[in-house]
Design an enzyme around this catalytic site. Structure first.
Site, PDB file in Angstrom:
ATOM      1  N   SER A 189       2.678   8.065  11.427  1.00  0.00           N
ATOM      2  CA  SER A 189       1.515   7.435  10.788  1.00  0.00           C
ATOM      3  C   SER A 189       0.616   8.452  10.104  1.00  0.00           C
ATOM      4  CB  SER A 189       0.696   6.712  11.857  1.00  0.00           C
ATOM      5  OG  SER A 189       0.015   7.676  12.645  1.00  0.00           O
ATOM      6  N   CYS A 190      -0.340   7.943   9.344  1.00  0.00           N
ATOM      7  CA  CYS A 190      -1.284   8.803   8.620  1.00  0.00           C
ATOM      8  C   CYS A 190      -2.006   9.745   9.570  1.00  0.00           C
ATOM      9  CB  CYS A 190      -2.283   7.962   7.837  1.00  0.00           C
ATOM     10  SG  CYS A 190      -3.140   6.713   8.821  1.00  0.00           S
TER      11      CYS A 190
ATOM     12  N   HIS B 245     -10.022   8.122   7.342  1.00  0.00           N
ATOM     13  CA  HIS B 245     -10.291   8.423   8.739  1.00  0.00           C
ATOM     14  C   HIS B 245     -10.954   9.807   8.818  1.00  0.00           C
ATOM     15  CE1 HIS B 245      -7.590   5.183   9.915  1.00  0.00           C
ATOM     16  NE2 HIS B 245      -6.537   5.770   9.386  1.00  0.00           N
TER      17      HIS B 245
ATOM     18  N   THR C 238       0.818  -1.215   0.000  1.00  0.00           N
ATOM     19  CA  THR C 238       0.000   0.000   0.000  1.00  0.00           C
ATOM     20  C   THR C 238       0.859   1.275   0.000  1.00  0.00           C
ATOM     21  OG1 THR C 238      -1.772  -1.165   1.131  1.00  0.00           O
ATOM     22  CG2 THR C 238      -1.794   1.247   1.274  1.00  0.00           C
TER      23      THR C 238
ATOM     24  N   ARG D  16     -11.312   4.393   9.985  1.00  0.00           N
ATOM     25  CA  ARG D  16     -11.882   3.388   9.077  1.00  0.00           C
ATOM     26  C   ARG D  16     -11.465   2.011   9.595  1.00  0.00           C
ATOM     27  NH1 ARG D  16      -7.560   1.334   9.145  1.00  0.00           N
ATOM     28  NH2 ARG D  16      -5.962   1.208   7.531  1.00  0.00           N
TER      29      ARG D  16
END
Lengths: 338, 338, 338, 338
Positions: free
Chosen positions: B140-141, B221, B12, B169
């Site tokens: 992280s995101c 998210h 990903t 999510r």
């Protein structure tokens, strides 16, 4: 001279058809019609597509939004060799008289009644039937998917009877008001469903019964297919026959593609615009024969599989190419086939 | 001379970072590392990226699959100026000794422990801190999204305290084994969650408490944000300050973008690869002040917002550009900013 | 003499209130009102509840369906000491003049405007305020849940400010037309949301800001709660204080209850009618203090938490019991408290 | 003398079977077996069911949790006339030797292999086949649902061939770790699926092919059914024949029951414990004939439809009642039939 194509309606289908038409060497997109100056109208401008207002009283709303209009949809229709109506279901019927007034042949989408038109259309199924027709309906995503599958089966083996359960997505990814959230709905609950008769607008004599359900997923429809054949090929033969079809993608065994999410990821990894999957996606592993009964699963991208069909229907109606030429040109320009 | 970049792990994040690196004029993607010859390995070959095997015993599996290898990951690491580790959480830690063995500086992803590295990184938050570090973690995101938001608020107004609920999510679109299907899960149930301390790896002194939930959605998210400021600007001022940020997209009022589905549609309509949204997406309408309390909603694309951060971290570690130069170059080449 | 109670509207809330009223020793359910002879009307008959037609022109439809009517809603209202209006949002307002015409005090549900009534009601928050009022609104499920939580916090510690994110279910389990299917929606997108002011109809001086989201789940709402207290108790003290509340269920640590699905299973295993959970469900593990900031998660069953509040409001309006007596009687007869 | 029944395993199926056994006048529930002292073990105690530990080394864990044990599962098996094994799939096979050691006949659930047992069982399909068998498998929820439907069709009209698509729920309501969240998965992808052969364990000669899919819903499975009959009754005849079946509920046309959510609401309104629906739910409107092809939709409650079958299997194995007597007694005591 290139075909002057107008696209009336610039939503889910219209924006895709407009992009596809713009890619065709034998066509020119003369403009797109919009009812309101929203973000899709802005997108048309960003893409350099002339924008036409569908409703005269709203022209000033476009001005206020700073969106330059090229004129009215009526003017666009008058200037076009052919119009693709991509308006919401039922609005196409309302627009018919406008197209007739200017003698502009028109394509409609699958949400319109079959009765509205001279002929319903699928490129693989009945390309020639549309020649010189004034009003042609490109059948729905599901019927398109079934037609592409049934045409080669009928030709190769004969179809005694087809029975298909359509497990349909509840709404498109951006349609947040649609459900269900956590249910499996018979839809319609009375059987057989209308999808079978719709296939009969392409193949009048084909014996097909369909059942429809609606589930909480947004990416693609999935068809659970049974076709009783008039022959008993083995599964490999059928697989090979389907693999030769240009708008069918046989998902390779072992590819790790278990559903629509993985299919869309596969498409995005390969640079597909809008993650579109124009092809029927048939799980190779699922293709099997029991006696004369063929079984398989196919996934259908509801937002895009009819787009190449609209492009082909333009040539079919105007008689500028035969089926093989048109399909090949559309496939080549759009990049159809993984 | 261009920076020789290796990407170890091509899932990903790795496939996105590889594509982004390939776009940079000052970088060369020397290859990607894979453990197995699956469809992602094929994608690397299709994209013309040299493919390196992570596990020596599996080299022949690549041969059998007809996928040409350029060598082993060890060879790739030896040849690189820097390696971006994009392996699943925890594997990065396992790889650290390999990178050390070749004195190749390494970037890790946010799934690794902060303790593993010399410095945790966010381009907007602490670009300079990474200079000459051997081991750097791109956060992280979610932490990336929070850092981009908090940095300008801290600079402009001062942050007394931030309280954020992260509605996460449940899984990515192609992760079909993850749930929940029909639930809202406190996750983690003990409070405050670990996300706050992770923000403190970027802003050590910032007062922040976070709460996490998991819901049945796959696209992005969403953060429900409260920041008590040390000043009382009005909402329009805050909106303007955020709008100036290059990796923040203020969703215009009236655009009809009500959630992540519409955001992704917006991105796809504008030709974004893989429908990626690298920017924090803040609903303009949601930005509001009550006394010194700022409230807003932002959506964060879990699969892609860290990608430009990885690109910037490469330059930060090697000292080849300062923050402003790097961010601008990354944004320009990738097309960041709607 | 028992209180003669009429319930007008027999849907999600009405059928539950009717059952609860029927359990009260000091009340008699004189009937329920329905607009149409559907399966819920049949349920009323099955339960032995006299059925009254809300719309005179439709009386014969009930006859045709074989459902015996006891009369019209007007007659029911005339005969009642009090009417609980459980009609869909907005219909309650339409019915007000009917209740006034017969001088029958009326309870409305939280979907009606606060302006419609003399007083908004929560048993734990402001029981006495409803005494002798003609028109009383039992606040919504979310406001009820917040009131039950904030009342003891206010009393014990004082509330400086509450900030709550309401992660709301998209629709009830049987509402198949509602979405979203795969999204997280800011809803409403403008902040703070209307839920805070609704809490102020119960606690006028409480400082509270709320944010609302909608997600694809059907079972319960979940609140992500921050309350800045005027004291700094430790988490165990707060936990104990909440545990003493009769309509709060502290989910024990280690019970394996990770969300609403497990909560409903827990309720069904204990024989709850309709799997109803009348209590606020607070995860014990989540209760935590950081300085003067309290954090916790609570789940709220949208279909049932207001039911005991309606029962109590009947006694509050008619002055037949004080808060403690009423709440205890309602709890005892309904079986509230796990 | 009453039949002494032990239930080994007290989860989704076991707790329901235990409750059903406790209702039978000719049976006595002597206890339930548990591996761990969790909230389900507490539930057994709350219900007054003697609790037996499955694993000797964990006995003290029950003591520590304050849960009184009646002994070990081995002792329970020794004391029982018959044991219902309701352990997770595969554990039943592990337990077989224990049951053999005590010569206690055993019932297993549908997750075990058909090879494990002497006979697979469905009350409507092959009640007598289980007489005196030592090891009997009550077939899975889906196979139970298909058997109840196919038995009367076979008897009345003869079945030439059945083709069924099983649209399966992704997980149970409290199973939050299962997906998919937003997908439709062929599952298994190879066709036909194993469900058809499982039906053949009840009806060895029946010609049936099945296809399985998994979707993001938790409440019930839904079957899209085609049965080619050996006769051509009209749809009303078939409807009447199905309506006579005691464990089939024909959902009335016009009842407003559009899916599983509404079905569960219907069940809860009628006081069903745990909202269980023991009956096949067939949409009356969906029952239709096209030539000799019957089509219909049925919903199957995966958590409960096998419960009455387990009760009947007890009598079948011990020969204490014939099929008609047992089914009637089970139905009567449990309240089967809406």
């Amino acid at each position: 001279m290139t075909i002057q194509v107008a696209v009336n309606g610039y939503g889910t289908i219209g924006k895709r058809v407009a992009d596809a038409v713009a890619l065709q060497p034998d066509m020119e997109l003369i403009g797109v019609g919009k009812t309101r100056p929203n973000h899709e109208a802005e997108l048309a401008i960003e893409n350099g597509y002339p924008l036409y207002a569908a409703i005269e009283e709203r022209i000033e709303l476009f001005d206020e939004a700073g969106l330059e209009l090229a004129g009215t949809v009526e003017e666009m229709v008058a200037a076009a060799d052919i119009v693709v109506d991509a308006c919401p279901s039922g609005i196409g019927a309302d627009n018919k008289s406008l197209y007739e007034a200017y003698d502009t042949p028109a394509l409609y989408q699958g949400g319109e009644d079959a009765d509205l038109v001279d002929v319903s259309f699928n490129a693989r199924g009945n390309f020639e039937a549309a020649t010189d027709a004034d009003h042609v309906r490109v059948v729905s995503c599901n019927t398109t998917g079934l037609s592409r599958l049934l045409a080669p089966l009928q030709e190769e083996y004969g179809v005694e009877k087809a029975r298909v359960t359509l497990v349909r997505r509840g709404g498109d990814p951006a349609q947040t008001g649609r459900g269900p959230i956590n249910d499996i709905l018979p839809n319609p609950v009375s059987l057989p469903s209308h999808h079978g008769p719709d296939v009969n607008t392409i193949f009048p004599d084909l014996n097909i019964d369909t059942l429809g359900l609606k589930v909480p997923a947004t990416l693609m429809h999935t068809h659970s297919v049974n076709v009783t054949l008039e022959a008993t090929p083995d599964a490999d033969e059928v697989r090979d026959a389907l693999d030769e079809q240009m708008r069918i993608f046989l998902i390779p065994e072992g590819a790790g593609i278990d559903g629509a999410g993985a299919l869309k990821e596969f498409a995005m990894d390969r640079g597909r615009p809008r993650a579109d999957i124009w092809e029927n996606c048939i799980w190779s592993e699922s293709v099997s024969m029991k006696g004369d009964d063929l079984y398989l699963f196919q996934a259908i991208h509801q937002e895009s599989d009819v787009v190449p069909e609209n492009v082909d229907a333009i040539r079919a109606v105007l008689g500028t190419a035969d089926a093989a030429e048109s399909i090949e040109r559309t496939n080549g320009t759009m990049g159809i086939g993984f």
